[in-house]
Scaffold this active site. Structure first.
Site, PDB file in Angstrom:
ATOM      1  N   ASP A   1      51.212  38.644  45.389  1.00 15.51           N
ATOM      2  CA  ASP A   1      50.199  37.596  45.295  1.00 15.51           C
ATOM      3  C   ASP A   1      49.461  37.501  46.623  1.00 15.51           C
ATOM      4  OD1 ASP A   1      49.110  34.965  44.053  1.00 15.51           O
ATOM      5  OD2 ASP A   1      49.955  34.335  45.983  1.00 15.51           O
TER       6      ASP A   1
ATOM      7  N   ASP B   1      38.436  40.580  47.292  1.00 17.25           N
ATOM      8  CA  ASP B   1      37.804  41.015  46.043  1.00 17.25           C
ATOM      9  C   ASP B   1      38.588  40.397  44.896  1.00 17.25           C
ATOM     10  OD1 ASP B   1      36.266  42.402  44.167  1.00 17.25           O
ATOM     11  OD2 ASP B   1      37.627  44.119  44.190  1.00 17.25           O
TER      12      ASP B   1
END
Length: 549
Positions: free
Chosen positions: A386, A405
């Site tokens: 994560d 991104d």
């Protein structure tokens, strides 16, 4: 006014004319246990229906907070209406409960398939309103399922009192205890068993079948002597029909899903898989057709023009020191491709949430060709993690460039990746003179874009917002890039370049010139973004997110 159907006091004799006083086929203690077991199973099934609607609506429509709020609020309201409506059935509680469970099994079991069908074949756009079809059906199913769930408890109260009269408070306590424990089991079974093992369609169908069997077994087994022969036959036929419909739907679920996928993505689907994170679909990439990468139904990459998005995100950030680069979210390898075009990159760390997307980026011929086999470069290290958690573990001043991104705000769990806390961690990871590049959604969605910019500034970073034209584009970038027009057409992509000191918006002269950017176009893109500024917006934080809608 005394309710004529109120439970009698403990030990009271049967009321005159009270139906269903034939002896039970089991002892009262066993009968009471069976009723509470039925409550347990029905509660588990009811919660699975709720969670399935929330999960599927979040996937199809987006904005999981809104979908959960709509489903839960409408369903709880409907449960109250259903509970009131069930008062008229209390004099025939057994047959009423059997009918309610058969209807609930059919409606709840088929809800996922119906919702997905509307999304796939209608495009979700009714009368020009985006996502109107799935939204309307979501409310309708929430209302219907809530009405039926609400009718269960009054009828079950009558049935448990039918076995042995007791004080109402004790009966209610027993019912609610079984109900809440069943809800716990259903709530845990959905994410940990049904969803990963069966998926949303088959999981809902299996839940409906269990619901129908439990309701029919309770009524036709325990209370069969309370029912006329004809009523028993009708209930049996209804439940057999419901089970037959659910079984037929389960047999056709694979063909249905393939047909729906064809309607959504077109005929060129090469790869379709459900990972532990998302649904991943690859289309095209051979015989002259451009590659398309879809994540949870949203077009993430179009091979025909993805370079416009990725060049705009990466190249301005690489103007300056860039020996150590961290990319957050680039599972497809396209950001890594652009980073590696710049000489002087010694280390590139990529943090991607889904290992299956990384595997496709390495092994799929079309996708690996598009990303120029970036993951085979020895300077690249890919970590499956994560992004927020990874930033918390990064030592201070570790990277010259950090590139985010990520899915646009409001998609799934992405809101925390656009929070003040997240950008504070990114600032800590930046070396002296380092830059942070963030995809911030569409500038035409002014409040969202400028909230991202204000949130970055609140983390003590200086910002340079800019945008590039996305009109008619087919590639990445957030909630607007869906398949069948569920969200408005992309008109631009918005970015924010940030650093401890205000970075210069320019291109690296040592790198090969990008195909879609020039120094002049970047200056124009910065001015275009500045003209849309909304001043005075508060930042988004973990405890006060501001990207809903």
């Amino acid at each position: 006014m005394i309710d004529p159907h109120a439970p009698a006091p403990p030990g009271a004799p049967p009321r005159r004319g009270e139906p269903g006083r034939a002896p039970l086929p089991v002892r009262p203690g066993t009968g009471r246990f069976l009723v509470l077991a039925g409550v347990f199973v029905c509660a588990a099934c009811g919660l699975v229906y709720e969670l399935e609607l929330v999960a599927l609506a979040s996937y199809l429509i987006g904005d999981s907070v809104t979908q959960a709020s709509v489903v839960l609020s409408v369903m709880v309201f409907a449960m109250g209406i259903g509970s009131l409506a069930a008062k008229r059935l209390r004099c025939r509680a057994a047959v009423g409960f059997g009918a309610v469970e058969a209807a609930l099994a059919l409606v709840g079991g088929l809800s996922a398939m119906a919702l997905y069908a509307v999304f796939a074949w209608s495009g979700g756009d009714w009368a020009g309103v985006p996502a109107a079809g799935p939204r309307c059906l979501l409310v309708a199913f929430s209302l219907a399922i809530g009405l039926l769930i609400g009718a269960e408890v009054p009828l079950l109260m009558e049935l448990i009192q039918r076995i042995r009269r007791q004080e109402a408070g004790g009966a209610v306590a027993d019912l609610f205890a079984a109900d809440y424990v069943g809800a716990l089991v259903g709530g845990l079974a959905f994410p940990f068993l049904l969803l990963p093992l069966l998926g949303q369609l088959e999981g809902a169908l299996l839940t409906g079948a269990v619901n129908a069997v439990a309701g029919a077994a309770l009524v036709l087994g325990l209370f069969r002597r309370d029912l006329p022969t004809r009523t028993r036959h009708v209930l049996l036929a209804v439940n057999v029909t419901v089970l037959g419909v659910l079984a037929l739907a389960a047999l056709l679920a694979g063909d249905f899903e393939r047909a729906a996928r064809h309607a959504v993505y077109g005929a060129g689907v090469r790869v379709a898989l459900h990972t532990g994170v998302q649904e991943v679909v690859l289309t095209g990439g051979e015989h002259g057709r451009p590659l398309g990468l879809f994540l949870d139904g949203r077009l993430r990459v179009s091979g025909s023009d993805e370079y416009r998005y990725h060049e705009a995100l990466v190249h301005p950030a690489m103007s300056g020191p860039h020996a150590r680069v961290l990319v957050l979210g680039d599972g497809d390898g396209l950001v890594a491709r652009e980073v590696l075009r710049h000489p002087g990159v010694r280390r590139l760390d990529v943090v991607a949430p889904d290992p299956e997307v990384v595997r496709l980026a390495r092994r799929d011929p079309a996708l690996s060709r598009l990303n120029a086999h970036a993951y085979e470069d020895p300077r690249v290290r890919v970590l499956t993690d994560d992004a927020f958690r990874r930033l918390r573990e990064v030592p201070a001043r570790s990277y010259d460039v950090v590139i985010a991104d990520l899915p646009a705000p409001g998609i799934g769990d992405s809101t925390k990746l656009y929070s003040q806390e997240f950008y504070g961690l990114a600032r800590r990871a930046l070396a002296e003179g380092g830059r942070l590049a963030v995809h911030a959604g569409q500038v035409t969605r002014r409040r969202v874009f400028w909230t991202v910019e204000a949130t970055i500034r609140s983390a003590r970073l200086r910002t340079v917002p800019y945008r590039v034209d996305g009109r008619g584009a087919c590639s990445a970038g957030g909630p607007e890039r869906t398949v069948r027009g569920i969200h408005p057409e992309v008109t631009d992509w918005g970015f924010v370049l940030a650093g401890r000191t205000r970075p210069a918006l320019r291109l690296d002269p040592a790198a090969p010139p990008p195909r879609s950017l020039t120094r002049e176009s970047l200056a124009a893109d910065r001015r275009a973004a500045a003209r849309t500024r909304l001043p005075g917006l508060p930042p988004s934080t973990l405890v006060h997110p501001r990207y809903a809608g």
